[in-house]
Design an enzyme around this catalytic site. Sequence first.
Site: not given
Ligand code: GLN
Length: 495
Positions: A78, A158, A182
């Site tokens: 990532k 994400s 995410s």
């Molecule tokens: N969708 C969540 C956010 O936007 C979680 C994102 C994540 O876990 N990095 O904060």
Amino acid sequence: MTDLTKLTLAQARDGLRAKEFTAPELTEAYLGAIDAADALNAYVHKTPDIARRQAEFAQTRIRAGMSPDLCGIPLGIKDLFCTTGVPSQAASRILDGFKPPYDSTVTEQLHKQGAVMLGKLNMDEFAMGSSNETSCYGNAVNPWRREGDATPLTPGGSSGGSASAVAADLCAAATGTDTGGSIRQPAAFTGIVGIKPTYGRVSRWGIIAFASSLDQAGPMTKDVRDAAIMLRAMSGHDPKDSTSADLPVPDFEAMLTGDIRGKVIGIPREYRMEGMPQEIETLWHDGTAMLRDAGAEIRDISLPHTKYALPAYYVIAPAEASSNLARYDGVRFGRRAKLAQGDGITDMYEKTRAEGFGPEVQRRVMVGTYVLSAGYYDAYYNRARKVRALIKRDFDQVFAEGIDAILTPATPSSAFGLGEMANADPVQMYLNDVFTVTVNLAGLPGVAVPTGLDSKGLPLGLQLIGRPWEEGDLLNVAHSLERAAGFVAKPDRWW
Ligand code: GLN
């Protein structure tokens, strides 16, 4: 030779050790697959030269009979992980040109074990999002499509690039990070396995920070066994991360006995959300029956503060983000805006941040700054922290009552169409995290396992939440669920 990219990580490891193929052959197979899959926009920086060099070196270790599990295994990383000399931008324009002179602890551990890095994977900007649509590189695309429908779908976020790459066989496994879901939400959207470990299990050092008290890295893999192998390789105490736990890392793979007789599985009533699609209900119900048939005891439980989790998360995460992102000011990292004659340092900060951060990141910085500001700190931030403690207490109580793991849906729906949420209220997008954020707030391990397809032929996943530090037991329950569900579907290749 069979298509090497179709092998699981465990199969690839065993095949390498048995000399059925070589690490360079395996790596070439993946590099070819990646080049043929640009339509998925999963990789944002390909690193074929590094991969080839690492594969050659890994092969010398394999030949010498000294190969750890990951030796010669091609991975996607990532973009949130710093990797020496390779762009590491958190999919943000503000980090344009940033090539760190160091590796994150996780990637360094992986490299030391002989893993091969294929490249950096797409993600939401600074890991803020649930659809990979906030990336400065454009969205990643889900390899899955609805039956008879070419609408491009989100791989989730994400860690959307990681999910898409694993599901489309563009790496043997990938790293992800999970602040509110995410790893687990994109895993569920793409029919793969993703585990967020206990907070502190995996070092955060060198991973670009979003919300430091919630962030945890973890593996995204083709199956549960691979998750166990990857998790062991990524875990461990790191003196450079003061929140990393000084605990032994078990051999998680050896704990996959498949025997879950006598385990007590909790079904939390508060996760039965109003308006939940029938398909998700059915999936959850079927998963419960599978665990019961495997010999587990099923118990209804209550986690009464669940309904406050999303609001608490969307105060705490932006608060921490606003502080973490203060360092991107045009001086120390990446990009600086072009300045006009007479501009001062404040103009430089403002212009750089205005053009460097995308709209979702700006929204979070503003919300975070607001909830931390003098007049509102108690009303928002402190209250959210109290709610967080109550959410954690709910879990502590059910574990104290003998619950070994908790079964919930992973997501409220299957993958949605790219752009479908563009005009929706941002809160619509935040609702994606409804089943996952509690786990981050409580610091617990949680794993998403694909267990079925919806009526449109898209994958759906269930989530298992475990006791702190008991990822081995949790993965064993996940393994049992995986076997019972027998999920083997793969996306049809259209890219
Ligand atoms: N969708 C969540 C956010 O936007 C979680 C994102 C994540 O876990 N990095 O904060």
